[in-house]
Design a protein around this motif. Structure first.
Motif, PDB file in Angstrom:
ATOM      1  N   ASP A   1      22.779   4.817  47.544  1.00 10.84           N
ATOM      2  CA  ASP A   1      22.756   6.089  46.826  1.00 10.84           C
ATOM      3  C   ASP A   1      22.652   7.217  47.845  1.00 10.84           C
ATOM      4  O   ASP A   1      21.575   7.461  48.409  1.00 10.84           O
ATOM      5  N   LEU A   2      23.752   7.909  48.073  1.00 16.11           N
ATOM      6  CA  LEU A   2      23.753   8.947  49.103  1.00 16.11           C
ATOM      7  C   LEU A   2      23.008  10.203  48.680  1.00 16.11           C
ATOM      8  O   LEU A   2      22.735  11.067  49.514  1.00 16.11           O
ATOM      9  N   LYS A   3      22.688  10.331  47.410  1.00 14.68           N
ATOM     10  CA  LYS A   3      21.893  11.488  46.997  1.00 14.68           C
ATOM     11  C   LYS A   3      20.434  11.323  47.408  1.00 14.68           C
ATOM     12  O   LYS A   3      19.680  12.292  47.420  1.00 14.68           O
TER      13      LYS A   3
ATOM     14  N   TYR B   1      26.712  18.274  49.743  1.00 18.48           N
ATOM     15  CA  TYR B   1      25.458  18.171  48.985  1.00 18.48           C
ATOM     16  C   TYR B   1      24.270  18.606  49.834  1.00 18.48           C
ATOM     17  O   TYR B   1      23.349  19.271  49.350  1.00 18.48           O
ATOM     18  N   GLU B   2      24.302  18.263  51.125  1.00 17.23           N
ATOM     19  CA  GLU B   2      23.190  18.593  52.018  1.00 17.23           C
ATOM     20  C   GLU B   2      23.366  19.946  52.699  1.00 17.23           C
ATOM     21  O   GLU B   2      22.484  20.394  53.419  1.00 17.23           O
ATOM     22  N   GLY B   3      24.527  20.595  52.489  1.00 19.75           N
ATOM     23  CA  GLY B   3      24.765  21.892  53.125  1.00 19.75           C
ATOM     24  C   GLY B   3      25.114  21.777  54.593  1.00 19.75           C
ATOM     25  O   GLY B   3      24.900  22.722  55.357  1.00 19.75           O
ATOM     26  N   ILE B   4      25.651  20.639  55.013  1.00 23.29           N
ATOM     27  CA  ILE B   4      26.043  20.427  56.410  1.00 23.29           C
ATOM     28  C   ILE B   4      27.523  20.770  56.556  1.00 23.29           C
ATOM     29  O   ILE B   4      28.373  20.225  55.843  1.00 23.29           O
ATOM     30  N   LEU B   5      27.841  21.678  57.468  1.00 21.94           N
ATOM     31  CA  LEU B   5      29.226  22.107  57.663  1.00 21.94           C
ATOM     32  C   LEU B   5      30.006  21.070  58.459  1.00 21.94           C
ATOM     33  O   LEU B   5      29.496  20.475  59.405  1.00 21.94           O
ATOM     34  N   VAL B   6      31.249  20.854  58.046  1.00 19.40           N
ATOM     35  CA  VAL B   6      32.118  19.877  58.691  1.00 19.40           C
ATOM     36  C   VAL B   6      33.352  20.607  59.190  1.00 19.40           C
ATOM     37  O   VAL B   6      34.013  21.326  58.435  1.00 19.40           O
ATOM     38  N   ASP B   7      33.678  20.405  60.463  1.00 23.48           N
ATOM     39  CA  ASP B   7      34.811  21.107  61.079  1.00 23.48           C
ATOM     40  C   ASP B   7      36.103  20.327  60.839  1.00 23.48           C
ATOM     41  O   ASP B   7      36.618  19.638  61.723  1.00 23.48           O
TER      42      ASP B   7
END
Length: 1016
Positions: A683-685, A765-771
């Motif tokens: 469960d990634l949440k 979901y975690e607010g992590i930016l992905v380039d």
């Protein structure tokens, strides 16, 4: 050995005899087939008889025509120069031998004889028709030696000075002959004749020189009040003056200067531009007309033309404007790619490359908007056309029109047209207007036209669309363009020094700017908020069919933002000048959105939101992205984050955080494979704790407080989105989309797409930016939208060009031998796929070609990547509710993934920075660090941010949302050591430099080489 009798041996089969009189082979099917064959034989016989009858009829008529023509020839040769012979010659039409004999005989008799017989009405009428026949012949055979005699005869009839005693009669004769010839293609035939001469010949041609005299001959005989005179001028522009490289063709025969001096351009005001463009349907012909006009009307002649008639220059400006507006953007750009034919202008483009535009795409199968393929132009033509936008040419026209008040509206429309047809040179073009007019032109536009107009006085769309506003739009839009350009080179001192004496000053007072910016705000807000009431893909402002409402919105927004930036640095407007929150009712909107999401998240709750309520979100998106100073920028994104917080609460995230979450062990050299294997059913949440194993099999020290997982997620995304792994392909713009090959739809590959979707959803979901950047047509799948022909150009330009060719093909599509299949190549093998059942046997016809285009586009953009996209979106949906994503368009989704592409706010970064070791906000090295950063440009700041956080874009809601926060820790006192970074925790390890110069040098060296990553 005894040989058995035939048919009696073992294994033989006895013959079966039907005593009924018929064989068993005569079945019902054979009877039908026999009847069909006999019917076909009868039809074939009938067809052959009919064909024979037609052939016989055709042969008899041909023989009769041949007999009659032979009789006419016999009567003609009996007395070539007689009236009867002339009648026969006219009836013979394009008989080259007879025409040549008559022309030679007439020339032997001399011009006096021809002038004399033209006095006879019977002769005159026949000479009209004969002249047309000669023109038609010359148009085809102008390079033939026989054409010279015909040209000499026409010269007698049209241009040669007659004897004094015959001048009056010949003048009337020529007026009549021109009235006969001009409506019957006089200039069209002359243009065809001149076009036959090469554009690079070095040998002079007397024939060409004489034919050039024919171009201006009608204007010497007719008066400018004559309707034929006006038609002749229009036809002259349409046909001869649209010949490619006309000056080059005339140069060798010394015909260029005489033509230029005799062109009746002084009467340009008599030309109907709409009719002119109607006779010039091709883009190439219009461009060649522009090139030739700027040759015959050079800078030196414009001023002399203005001294004779200001109305003529005004007419010339209106003609240029009309032609410019009929061309697609970039048509005259010398830098366009003619070799690949990649320079395409969209007549009606639904797409937008700007993040500030929000478009709703509606697909109608039979209404594909046509694309315009720009013609391949000779470099000499392009070079001549560039003259029209040169500073000298623009200045010459501006100077000529300066004192002609009645032509100023034409001048502003011309300026807009220049910017439209040369969008890449807009700054240069507007710069000429700014320099030439100074502040006076801006003041004249505002005070003379814009201030008194009702555009922007209220927020009603009715005012913007009112046909009575047609005269006000060109000055308004040109002022917007011109003032935006002026602000680019206007410092704050000049901007606020409106009352200064001497030196540069703002052409508009602050009070005028307040009123003007309010007009701009009203227009922009109306076009964003009430976009549903405007047809952004149809005609724009009244009288400006080439300018769409979305273009108006873009120009107004740009100017509005430029003025607001000045006000934000040094306020000069009232405190509530920019706000439109009273119109948007932001608080109820935000609260209602969150409440509705809570209701919709419960399956037992009825969905109370209507389609109209859901659609009302779209205008807010436009406002927040384009005029964010009107409302708080964080509204919509904060709603999205609120949805996630609610989901975390509903899923028991807080409970899980107090207890142990999932603990995952990942090998450093197998990040993607271990992640795929161990996170499939997790469960990634819930919180995830990552432990790395180094290459020696040792567990790395440290506790995952969020940073290690962020590092894992960032590294994982770099690996799984690598196009070399086979799951993703990249467009020319390096935007990713799923690989359409067959191996990508195998179950194992689909599991990978599903896993990647879950991982990307976890990042959001975690607010992590992905380039990472995705292709627009793939992002559309996230929004449950299909892509069609307009998106195909980015995926397969060659196929796109082929479909456009098919759609515009004027011949019979069946000649192309297409059927309802599509071919794709995999591993060097071409595979044919039927688009519909039995597609191999269904030819593409004129009636079903739109369906074919639709099916091909749908297959390439949707079907080929459907399984991959569905698997990816299935994984993404486990983390992010699809309803949340539908609040954004494709461009906004990309911002949501990788951060906002806006300038980095150093003050915001510093306000949310954390310090460790010996550092705090007042430490000398830290003070020098922030001072050095203030001297960095945005590109350098982005490199620094990427160096520390692995992403070059700041978070959507500012650096307070960066997880973990941007941090700086001391890294010793070694002055030769470079700064390093731990991207997993967004940590910059900065040595305690004692010199600002050293700090700047070392920091730039580190971020430019991307060196110094430290795992400790």
């Amino acid at each position: 050995m005894e040989i058995p009798l035939f048919g009696d041996g073992p294994g033989t089969r006895k013959r079966q005899i039907n005593l009924g009189g018929t064989t068993t082979a005569t079945t019902h099917a054979s009877i039908l087939q026999d009847a069909k064959n006999r019917r076909q034989q009868r039809q074939e016989e009938k067809r052959r008889q009919e064909s024979a009858t037609k052939i016989q009829s055709c042969w008899r008529s041909t023989q009769e025509a041949r007999r009659v023509r032979e009789q006419l020839r016999q009567r003609f040769v009996e007395d070539i120069t007689s009236l009867d012979a002339l009648r026969c010659l006219v009836l013979l039409g394009q008989d080259g031998d007879a025409l040549l004999r008559w022309s030679l005989a007439t020339l032997q008799l001399g011009s006096d004889r021809l002038f004399q017989v033209s006095m006879n009405p019977s002769w005159a009428i026949l000479l009209y028709r004969l002249s047309l026949n000669l023109l038609v012949y010359i148009s085809r055979e102008s390079l033939s030696p026989n054409a010279e005699a015909h040209v000499q005869v026409l010269a007698i009839l049209l241009t040669l000075p007659p004897p004094v005693q015959q001048q009056q009669h010949v003048s009337r004769f020529r007026q009549s002959i021109f009235r006969y010839l001009i409506p019957r293609g006089y200039y069209h035939h002359l243009a065809s004749s001149i076009s036959n001469f090469p554009s690079s010949s070095s040998s002079p041609s007397p024939t060409l020189r004489t034919m050039v005299d024919f171009l201006t001959a009608p204007f010497a005989s007719l008066t400018n009040t004559d309707t034929t005179f006006k038609n002749a001028l229009e036809h002259l522009l349409c046909y001869p003056l649209s010949i490619p490289l006309l000056p080059n063709r005339l140069l060798s025969s010394n015909a260029l200067a005489p033509l230029s001096s005799h062109l009746p351009l002084i009467h340009l005001s008599d030309v109907n531009t709409d009719s002119l463009l109607g006779h010039l349907p091709s883009l190439e012909a219009r461009i060649h007309l522009l090139a030739n006009l700027c040759t015959f009307l050079p800078v030196s002649r414009i001023s002399s033309l203005a001294s004779q008639s200001n109305a003529t220059v005004n007419a010339y400006v209106r003609l240029l404007t009309a032609i410019f507006n009929s061309l697609p953007p970039n048509a005259l750009d010398a830098k366009r790619d003619d070799s690949s034919n990649a320079a395409l202008a969209v007549v009606d483009d639904d797409s937008s490359d700007s993040d500030s535009d929000y478009s709703v795409h509606v697909m109608v199968v039979d209404s594909f908007q046509p694309k315009v393929k720009l013609p391949t132009l000779d470099p000499r033509t392009l070079s001549r056309v560039q003259t029209l936008r040169s500073p000298s040419y623009i200045n010459a026209i501006l100077a000529s029109m300066q004192r002609y008040q009645a032509g100023h509206r034409s001048l502003y429309s011309w300026g807009l047209a220049l910017c439209r047809v040369w969008p890449n040179q807009t700054g240069e073009i507007l710069g000429v207007f700014v320099v030439h007019g100074g502040g006076g032109l801006v003041r004249e536009l505002y005070r003379g036209y814009v201030r008194a107009s009702s555009i922007g006085n209220d927020r009603g769309m009715g005012t913007l669309s009112d046909p009575s506003q047609e005269p006000a739009w060109p000055p308004f839009l040109f002022l917007v363009e011109l003032y935006t350009q002026a602000l680019l080179t206007m410092g704050d001192d000049e901007f606020f020094s409106v009352n200064a004496t001497g030196g540069p000053r703002n052409p508009l007072s602050l009070d005028e700017l307040i009123t003007f910016s309010k007009k701009l705000m009203n227009v922009a807000f109306t076009l964003y908020w009430r976009e549903g009431q405007t047809d952004s893909h149809g005609p724009g402002p009244a009288g400006m069919s080439t300018v769409k409402w979305e273009v108006v919105r873009e120009k107004v927004t740009k100017c509005l933002q430029a003025i607001h930036s000045r006000d934000s640095r040094k306020p000069f407007t009232p405190s509530d000048h920019w706000l439109v929150t009273s119109q948007l009712e932001m608080a109820p909107f935000v609260e209602a959105a969150i409440v509705e999401e809570r209701q919709l998240s419960q399956p037992t709750t009825a969905r109370t939101l209507s389609k109209r309520q859901l659609a009302s979100i779209a205008p807010r998106i436009g406002i927040l992205n384009n005029i964010p100073f009107a409302v708080p920028f964080a509204v919509r994104v904060s709603i999205f984050r609120s949805f996630i917080v609610n989901n975390m609460t509903n899923s028991g995230r807080q409970f899980m955080e107090r207890h142990s979450g999932s603990k995952i062990i990942i090998r450093r050299d197998q990040i993607s494979q271990d992640g795929f294997d161990k996170l499939q059913n997790v469960d990634l949440k819930a919180p995830i704790s990552i432990t790395f194993i180094d290459r020696f099999g040792q567990e790395e020290a440290g506790i995952d407080g969020g940073g290690v997982f962020k590092e894992f997620l960032t590294s994982l995304c770099k690996e799984v989105f690598d196009s070399n792994r086979g799951l993703w392909l990249a467009t020319k713009n390096n935007e990713l989309y799923p690989n359409p090959h067959s191996y990508a739809i195998e179950s194992h590959s689909l599991d990978w797409y599903r896993f990647i979707g879950r991982i990307l959803g976890k990042a959001i979901y975690e607010g992590i930016l992905v380039d990472v950047a995705f292709a627009g047509f793939f992002l559309a799948k996230w929004l449950k939208k299909q892509s069609f022909l307009d998106d195909l150009a980015s995926l397969d330009p060659e196929l796109y060009q082929g479909l456009i060719f098919l759609k515009n093909y004027t011949g019979n599509p069946e000649d192309l031998s297409l059927n309802f299949t599509v071919a794709s190549e995999e591993f060097g093998v071409t595979i044919s796929k039927a688009l519909v059942l039995g597609g191999n046997d269904i030819p593409v016809t004129k009636e079903n070609r739109l369906q074919y285009i639709y099916l091909v586009s749908n297959y390439r953009l949707n079907k080929q990547i459907k399984l991959q996209s569905d698997a990816f979106f299935e994984g993404l949906s486990e983390m992010i509710d699809p309803k949340w994503l539908r609040m954004f368009n494709q461009q906004e989704l990309q911002i949501l993934l990788g951060g906002v592409n806006s300038p980095i706010d150093l003050d915001d970064l510093r306000a949310h920075a954390k310090y460790g070791g010996l550092y705090d906000d007042q430490e000398p090295t830290i003070q020098m660090f922030w001072k050095v950063l203030k001297s960095f440009d945005q590109d350098q700041l982005r490199k620094l941010l990427r160096f520390v956080t692995s992403c070059s874009r700041p978070p959507l809601l500012g650096f307070k949302e960066l997880v973990p926060n941007f941090a700086i820790r001391d890294a010793g006192s070694d002055q030769n050591r470079l700064p390093t970074a731990s991207t997993c925790v967004n940590l910059l390890k900065l040595p305690r430099y004692t010199s600002e110069r050293t700090l700047r040098q070392k920091l730039l060296q580190a971020i430019n080489s991307n060196a110094g990553f430290d795992l400790s």
